[in-house]
Design an enzyme around this catalytic site. Structure first.
Site, PDB file in Angstrom:
ATOM      1  N   SER A  64      36.236 -57.438   9.760  1.00 18.16           N
ATOM      2  CA  SER A  64      34.886 -57.953  10.031  1.00 18.16           C
ATOM      3  C   SER A  64      34.086 -58.097   8.744  1.00 18.16           C
ATOM      4  O   SER A  64      34.320 -57.388   7.759  1.00 18.16           O
ATOM      5  CB  SER A  64      34.143 -57.024  10.984  1.00 18.16           C
ATOM      6  OG  SER A  64      34.812 -56.915  12.212  1.00 18.16           O
ATOM      7  N   GLN A  65      33.126 -59.004   8.789  1.00 17.24           N
ATOM      8  CA  GLN A  65      32.196 -59.200   7.667  1.00 17.24           C
ATOM      9  C   GLN A  65      31.422 -57.894   7.421  1.00 17.24           C
ATOM     10  O   GLN A  65      30.998 -57.242   8.382  1.00 17.24           O
ATOM     11  CB  GLN A  65      31.229 -60.306   8.082  1.00 17.24           C
ATOM     12  CG  GLN A  65      30.250 -60.698   7.027  1.00 17.24           C
ATOM     13  CD  GLN A  65      29.298 -61.795   7.529  1.00 17.24           C
ATOM     14  OE1 GLN A  65      29.582 -62.458   8.530  1.00 17.24           O
ATOM     15  NE2 GLN A  65      28.203 -61.969   6.836  1.00 17.24           N
TER      16      GLN A  65
END
Ligand code: SAH
Length: 213
Positions: A64-65
């Site tokens: 994930s970012q």
């Protein structure tokens, strides 16, 4: 695989980017400043590890970012010693953040290759989750319930009932809900059948898939 001053410098830059995007929880920022995210990524992406972006990991999944990890972690309001359930272990980066926050972490991954890889990798960095399980996150982990909080790190087409049922009173579920685009949704358990729901903006995740493979 090592962690250099250059990496540390890039992490501090990332932390200031996250602050500028609105992340304020000091413990979350400290965790991100400390964890060597580049070691959670495939070598082809090492140069990009400290950009605020999601990247491919094994098995068509993504890490994930950092902003998303920080945003979800902040919403959990983790206190040291809390039992926290994560759905979607993936690279283990979010798991490491939860460990840094002092949580007792339980995490489920449905993709066997990732499960094996991450189960071996996390202890090498000194991160010891209480339990990493190969299984279906839609079911939660009933034998370890109730949890102080539950974080879902894949896009859920609907809110799985077992996850709400496995929260303690006062407990928090943070789950991105939707098909192509997801609305980050927070549920706080107010009573055995009462949940307070808050929607917190749009995000994009890989899908939460049924059953394991
Ligand atoms: N927390 C991870 C994010 C990985 S992406 C990280 O920081 O890297 C989402 C992960 O959820 C993928 O690894 C995917 O395989 C997993 N996943 C998808 N559906 C699932 C399910 N039903 N149960 C458990 N894990 C699931």
């Amino acid at each position: 695989m090592n962690d250099t001053f250059k990496h540390k410098g890039m992490r501090l830059q990332l932390v200031s980017t996250l602050k500028s995007k609105g992340i304020t929880n000091e413990n979350v920022l400290k965790a991100i400043a400390k964890i060597p995210r580049h070691l959670f990524m495939d070598s082809g992406f090492l140069d990009h590890a400290y950009q605020d972006k999601a990247f491919p990991i094994a098995a068509d999944q993504t890490i994930s970012q950092p902003y998303t990890v920080a945003f979800q972690s902040e919403l959990l309001q983790v206190k040291r010693g809390d039992k926290v359930l994560e759905i979607g272990t993936g690279s283990g980066y979010q798991t490491a953040v939860l460990c840094e926050l002092g949580a007792k972490v339980f995490s489920i991954e449905r993709q066997q290759e990732l499960f094996k890889k991450t189960s071996k990798f996390l202890p090498k960095l000194g991160y010891r989750a209480k339990k990493l399980v190969f299984g279906d996150g839609y079911k939660g982990m009933v034998e370890e319930a109730p949890f102080a909080s539950i974080i879902v790190t894949a896009g859920a087409p609907f809110v799985p009932k077992p996850l709400l049922a496995q929260l303690e009173i006062g407990g928090r579920l943070v789950i991105p809900v939707g098909d192509n685009v997801q609305t980050m949704t927070l549920f706080v358990r107010k009573g055995s059948k009462e949940f307070e729901k808050t929607e917190l903006g749009e995000f994009r995740f890989v899908p939460l898939l049924e059953d394991k493979n």
